[in-house]
Design a protein around this motif. Sequence first.
Motif, PDB file in Angstrom:
ATOM      1  N   ASP A  25     -25.726  -1.737  19.931  1.00  0.00           N
ATOM      2  CA  ASP A  25     -25.739  -3.117  20.419  1.00  0.00           C
ATOM      3  C   ASP A  25     -24.311  -3.659  20.435  1.00  0.00           C
ATOM      4  O   ASP A  25     -23.356  -2.927  20.170  1.00  0.00           O
ATOM      5  CB  ASP A  25     -26.676  -3.993  19.578  1.00  0.00           C
ATOM      6  N   ASN A  26     -24.162  -4.945  20.737  1.00  0.00           N
ATOM      7  CA  ASN A  26     -22.816  -5.530  20.837  1.00  0.00           C
ATOM      8  C   ASN A  26     -22.103  -5.632  19.492  1.00  0.00           C
ATOM      9  O   ASN A  26     -20.895  -5.796  19.449  1.00  0.00           O
ATOM     10  CB  ASN A  26     -22.865  -6.893  21.522  1.00  0.00           C
ATOM     11  N   LYS A  27     -22.809  -5.505  18.377  1.00  0.00           N
ATOM     12  CA  LYS A  27     -22.189  -5.542  17.051  1.00  0.00           C
ATOM     13  C   LYS A  27     -21.795  -4.153  16.559  1.00  0.00           C
ATOM     14  O   LYS A  27     -21.174  -4.023  15.512  1.00  0.00           O
ATOM     15  CB  LYS A  27     -23.146  -6.176  16.045  1.00  0.00           C
ATOM     16  N   GLY A  60     -35.363  -5.802  25.070  1.00  0.00           N
ATOM     17  CA  GLY A  60     -34.915  -6.848  25.984  1.00  0.00           C
ATOM     18  C   GLY A  60     -33.434  -7.159  25.885  1.00  0.00           C
ATOM     19  O   GLY A  60     -32.911  -7.953  26.659  1.00  0.00           O
ATOM     20  N   LYS A  61     -32.725  -6.551  24.945  1.00  0.00           N
ATOM     21  CA  LYS A  61     -31.289  -6.798  24.767  1.00  0.00           C
ATOM     22  C   LYS A  61     -30.476  -5.732  25.497  1.00  0.00           C
ATOM     23  O   LYS A  61     -30.970  -4.665  25.826  1.00  0.00           O
ATOM     24  CB  LYS A  61     -30.924  -6.761  23.275  1.00  0.00           C
ATOM     25  N   GLN A  62     -29.216  -6.016  25.697  1.00  0.00           N
ATOM     26  CA  GLN A  62     -28.308  -5.090  26.337  1.00  0.00           C
ATOM     27  C   GLN A  62     -27.721  -4.142  25.290  1.00  0.00           C
ATOM     28  O   GLN A  62     -27.350  -4.570  24.194  1.00  0.00           O
ATOM     29  CB  GLN A  62     -27.189  -5.868  27.024  1.00  0.00           C
ATOM     30  N   VAL A  63     -27.634  -2.851  25.626  1.00  0.00           N
ATOM     31  CA  VAL A  63     -27.047  -1.856  24.726  1.00  0.00           C
ATOM     32  C   VAL A  63     -25.882  -1.167  25.435  1.00  0.00           C
ATOM     33  O   VAL A  63     -25.782  -1.188  26.657  1.00  0.00           O
ATOM     34  CB  VAL A  63     -28.088  -0.813  24.258  1.00  0.00           C
ATOM     35  N   PHE A  64     -25.025  -0.551  24.645  1.00  0.00           N
ATOM     36  CA  PHE A  64     -23.810   0.062  25.146  1.00  0.00           C
ATOM     37  C   PHE A  64     -23.700   1.480  24.617  1.00  0.00           C
ATOM     38  O   PHE A  64     -24.343   1.851  23.646  1.00  0.00           O
ATOM     39  CB  PHE A  64     -22.582  -0.747  24.685  1.00  0.00           C
TER      40      PHE A  64
END
Length: 82
Positions: A25-27, A60-64
């Motif tokens: 995730d973004n973190k 539902g969240k964006q992942v990287f």
Amino acid sequence: MHLAGSGRVIVQLSKELVEGQILCDNKGTRVAKVMELIGPIKRPFASATPLTNSINKFVGKQVFIFDQTTASKPKKFRRKRR
């Protein structure tokens, strides 16, 4: 991202991935590991195995892509001496 009935996570891709890459995730929390690529070439999807027990909060969240993957390097085994 959404959760499939088999327990795997289905992720819509915006760029090409390789099987075995880690998604975060973004973190920077590791969320899933890509197991296979599915779907059409223009809009591919990836089936991934969750790496966390609380996968529902990432749906539902964006992942990287996680930059440092250990899957690209095979392990070396040594033979036992007699």
